[in-house]
Enzyme design. Structure first.
Site, PDB file in Angstrom:
ATOM      1  N   ASN A 131      11.524 -11.234  10.590  1.00 42.03           N
ATOM      2  CA  ASN A 131      11.348 -10.387   9.409  1.00 42.03           C
ATOM      3  C   ASN A 131      11.703  -8.934   9.693  1.00 42.03           C
ATOM      4  OD1 ASN A 131      10.700  -9.738   6.762  1.00 42.03           O
ATOM      5  ND2 ASN A 131       8.532  -9.439   7.201  1.00 42.03           N
ATOM      6  N   TYR A 142     -13.667  -2.777  18.185  1.00 40.16           N
ATOM      7  CA  TYR A 142     -12.980  -3.564  19.209  1.00 40.16           C
ATOM      8  C   TYR A 142     -12.725  -2.723  20.455  1.00 40.16           C
ATOM      9  CZ  TYR A 142     -12.280  -7.040  15.575  1.00 40.16           C
ATOM     10  OH  TYR A 142     -12.483  -7.964  14.587  1.00 40.16           O
ATOM     11  N   PHE A 155      10.119  -0.138   3.541  1.00 42.86           N
ATOM     12  CA  PHE A 155       8.750  -0.350   4.003  1.00 42.86           C
ATOM     13  C   PHE A 155       8.473  -1.812   4.362  1.00 42.86           C
ATOM     14  CE2 PHE A 155       8.157   3.310   1.032  1.00 42.86           C
ATOM     15  CZ  PHE A 155       7.637   4.224   1.921  1.00 42.86           C
ATOM     16  N   LYS A 189      10.131  -3.144  15.844  1.00 38.55           N
ATOM     17  CA  LYS A 189      10.470  -1.876  15.211  1.00 38.55           C
ATOM     18  C   LYS A 189      11.438  -1.077  16.086  1.00 38.55           C
ATOM     19  CE  LYS A 189       7.970  -1.809  11.365  1.00 38.55           C
ATOM     20  NZ  LYS A 189       8.517  -1.514  10.027  1.00 38.55           N
ATOM     21  N   TYR A 244       5.187  -6.504  17.704  1.00 38.19           N
ATOM     22  CA  TYR A 244       5.335  -5.659  16.521  1.00 38.19           C
ATOM     23  C   TYR A 244       6.091  -4.379  16.876  1.00 38.19           C
ATOM     24  CZ  TYR A 244       4.090  -2.119  13.083  1.00 38.19           C
ATOM     25  OH  TYR A 244       4.144  -1.081  12.174  1.00 38.19           O
ATOM     26  N   TYR A 274       0.823  -1.228   0.000  1.00 39.80           N
ATOM     27  CA  TYR A 274       0.000   0.000   0.000  1.00 39.80           C
ATOM     28  C   TYR A 274       0.851   1.270   0.000  1.00 39.80           C
ATOM     29  CZ  TYR A 274      -2.928   3.594   2.256  1.00 39.80           C
ATOM     30  OH  TYR A 274      -3.557   4.760   2.601  1.00 39.80           O
ATOM     31  N   THR A 322       7.096   3.001  13.778  1.00 39.00           N
ATOM     32  CA  THR A 322       5.693   3.038  14.192  1.00 39.00           C
ATOM     33  C   THR A 322       5.534   3.677  15.558  1.00 39.00           C
ATOM     34  OG1 THR A 322       3.826   1.618  14.851  1.00 39.00           O
ATOM     35  CG2 THR A 322       6.004   0.676  15.075  1.00 39.00           C
TER      36      THR A 322
END
Length: 318
Positions: free
Chosen positions: A92, A206, A73, A145, A141, A11, A117
């Site tokens: 990754n 949520y 990215f 980062k 996550y 994206y 992030t």
């Protein structure tokens, strides 16, 4: 400049490649297509299908390409999945990214721009979030980062590598040609718009018991082209450091659903669900540092305009 865009079939990467090419840069897109789409690669760009987990292949590719800059990215970016499979995120987002960084250093790349992030902050001590706040991730996550941010810090200190790391808040919107279409869609705006388009019966909310005015999470949304503009400004020599990228305005989940109803002119039913693990109640950026150092200012700050561009793209590319 010759810019290598990893994750350029995704994206944000596809739109960054498009905007770089529109500005006269040469672009090579590197993507393994595990999440991205071959059709999202701008035809003006060179495309290289490979995985950064291949350390020697990455080294050979960078040596052959000899890019002036790398915009990185490519990553796994699902908070919920990271809570279930943390190893995937460290392999990754840290291991493969380190392969790329070492190859870039060896190829004498002049600038490394990294997609980080706001999840590195965890639950922030105050709002809006400034870059000097403690970084205490509450999910793997965000931790992955942050680990790579620390690697960049030390590569700059030891090797003199010039880098810019952008801590994203919530990215949304589209250009005429490229937009958001994940194989597993978890982002709020495309999920809500899929209900407006008749593809889903209702959107899911949520958590409705957060300490916010309407009980739902509050997030800072930034238009994807504004985010890409910051990356292009970061290519200038002499700029190094970490920057928040957001509008400085927060919208609750219910407010975003309402904006989508206004833009589409359609009623959007919502179903309340329990909280997801790892979701902070409120994340809103201070973008004063990036405005001061890079001269960056969002051109499309209003949530209705961000939603309108996304809706137009989804209508054009059903």
């Amino acid at each position: 400049m010759h810019v290598l865009v990893t994750g350029g079939a995704g994206y944000i990467g596809s739109i960054c490649a498009e905007q770089l090419l529109n500005s006269g840069h040469t672009v090579t897109v590197l993507d393994n297509l595990s999440e991205g789409h071959r059709s999202a690669v701008d035809p003006r760009a060179r495309f290289l299908q490979m995985c950064l987990s291949d350390r020697e292949g990455t080294r050979r590719a960078l040596a052959e390409l000899g890019p002036d800059a790398v915009i990185h990215f490519a990553a796994n970016a699902l908070v919920g999945e990271s809570m279930q499979n943390p190893g995937k995120y460290f392999r990754n987002n840290v291991g493969s990214a380190l392969n790329l960084l070492d190859a870039a250093l060896e190829a004498k790349v002049k600038k490394f721009v990294f997609s980080s992030t706001c999840a590195t902050y965890g639950v922030p001590d105050r709002i809006p979030i400034t870059e000097d706040l403690p970084q205490r991730p509450i999910n793997p996550y965000g931790e992955s980062k942050l680990m790579f941010e620390r690697i960049l810090h030390w590569y700059h200190k030891i090797h003199g590598l010039e880098f810019v790391g952008f801590r994203y808040f919530n990215v949304a919107g589209a250009t005429d040609r490229f937009g958001e279409h994940h194989k597993l869609e978890t982002h709020l705006i495309p999920r809500v718009l899929s209900v407006a388009a008749g593809k889903e019966a209702a959107c899911e909310v949520y958590g409705t018991d957060y300490p916010t005015p309407d009980g739902t999470c509050i997030r800072d949304f930034i238009h994807v082209t504004d985010l890409v503009t910051a990356h292009m400004l970061a290519l200038a020599p002499g700029i190094t450091g970490f920057y928040n990228l957001g509008n400085g305005e927060g919208y609750s989940v219910r407010q975003v659903i309402r904006a989508c109803e206004v833009v589409t002119g359609r009623k959007i039913p919502a179903v309340e669900r329990p909280r997801r693990p790892g979701d902070p109640p409120r994340l809103v950026a201070s973008a004063e540092k990036v405005a001061r150092d890079l001269g960056w200012k969002p051109a499309c700050p209003l949530i209705e305009d961000i939603v309108a561009s996304a809706w137009a793209w989804h209508q054009k590319h059903p």
